[in-house]
Design an enzyme around this catalytic site. Sequence first.
Site, PDB file in Angstrom:
ATOM      1  CB  SER A 198      -0.864  -0.019   1.257  1.00 47.64           C
ATOM      2  OG  SER A 198      -1.432   1.238   1.482  1.00 47.64           O
ATOM      3  CE1 TYR A 256      -3.897  -2.015   5.201  1.00 48.00           C
ATOM      4  CE2 TYR A 256      -3.270   0.212   4.537  1.00 48.00           C
ATOM      5  CZ  TYR A 256      -3.617  -1.080   4.211  1.00 48.00           C
ATOM      6  OH  TYR A 256      -3.668  -1.461   2.889  1.00 48.00           O
ATOM      7  CE  LYS A 261      -1.565  -4.367   3.411  1.00 47.39           C
ATOM      8  NZ  LYS A 261      -1.886  -5.646   2.762  1.00 47.39           N
TER       9      LYS A 261
END
Length: 326
Positions: free
Chosen positions: A116, A140, A144
């Site tokens: 991402s 989050y 990643k």
Amino acid sequence: MKILVVGGAGYIGSHMIKRFQDTDYEIDILDNLSTGFELNAQNYKLHICDLSDKDHVHQILKENKYEAVMHFASYINVGESYSNPNKYYENNVTNTLNLLDSMVDLKILNFIFSSSAAVYGEPQSIPITEDQMLSPVSPYGNTKAIVEKILKDYDKAHALKYVSLRYFNACGAHTDGSIGERHNPETHLIPLILQVASGRREIFSIYGEDYDTKDGTCIRDYVHVMDLAEAHLLSLEDLIQNQKSDIYNIGNNLGFSVKEIINIAETITHQKIPYEILARRKGDPTQLIADNTKIIEKLNWSANYSDLNTIIMTAWEWEKRLSKSN
Ligand code: UDP
């Protein structure tokens, strides 16, 4: 050649599966159906399995002769990752490790990873190239970036070859109208705006009007989900042929503000979209625009569906279908 698509019942995974239909690849899906839909996996062998179940994952991989794994299964709600980081580290990191360890053990050494733009955090410069320093701000984004580091180490230690694809803002729906975005709860900009247009939602909330941008709202790079799927296919082919790990941005190299998206959505839907201004949302960078030169030059990728009209028209067709069935 047999490929396992983990998370193939979800939004991006289901568009990937559809893209595979015109190819010679043989596809299986592994999904726990926590956020995906069984309907998206019809006509395929669906292994209903949670990646936390290490033994089950290993058994599935052992019983099938996969040559590569694509991994779409992750939690994606940035806000929730702040309030419940454990859910994100467990699923997005620990469960990914379970998958990678089974792969290494069984010598399945080709991996395509859904990363991402959140790995960049607040970018140092725009457009963002792949060599910019990673400084994620949300849990989050951390998950990643951690998996990207793990992949680098697993390549060195186990010759696991991977392509990590850093998505900018995935959006739109399949042009044939059969599949599209459906999250519960929905947190993404375009589906929320269109839910207001269809009458499923009364008002749209803009998170912050005091950013340092032309109209004060955040700028993002919107890329159609079918272009994303194409990027995965090209990455897979390149990986299998050249056996070289790599990292690519997938974006359109164009930025649109939240208010610009609302305006275009109003034109396409012929509906007024009332909005309110709320406080900034935690973890939202001011501006994210991809430098997509690398994927264009190295993989010959092109964005064929990512003009904003196509994005919003396909998403609107999908929203009309969803709102009718609700
Ligand atoms: N956004 C907004 N209201 C919403 C949802 C999103 O103003 O209800 C804004 C958000 O602040 C960001 C942009 O829309 O600037 C895109 O958000 P989205 O959640 O779709 O994707 P993200 O950029 O977080 O991956």
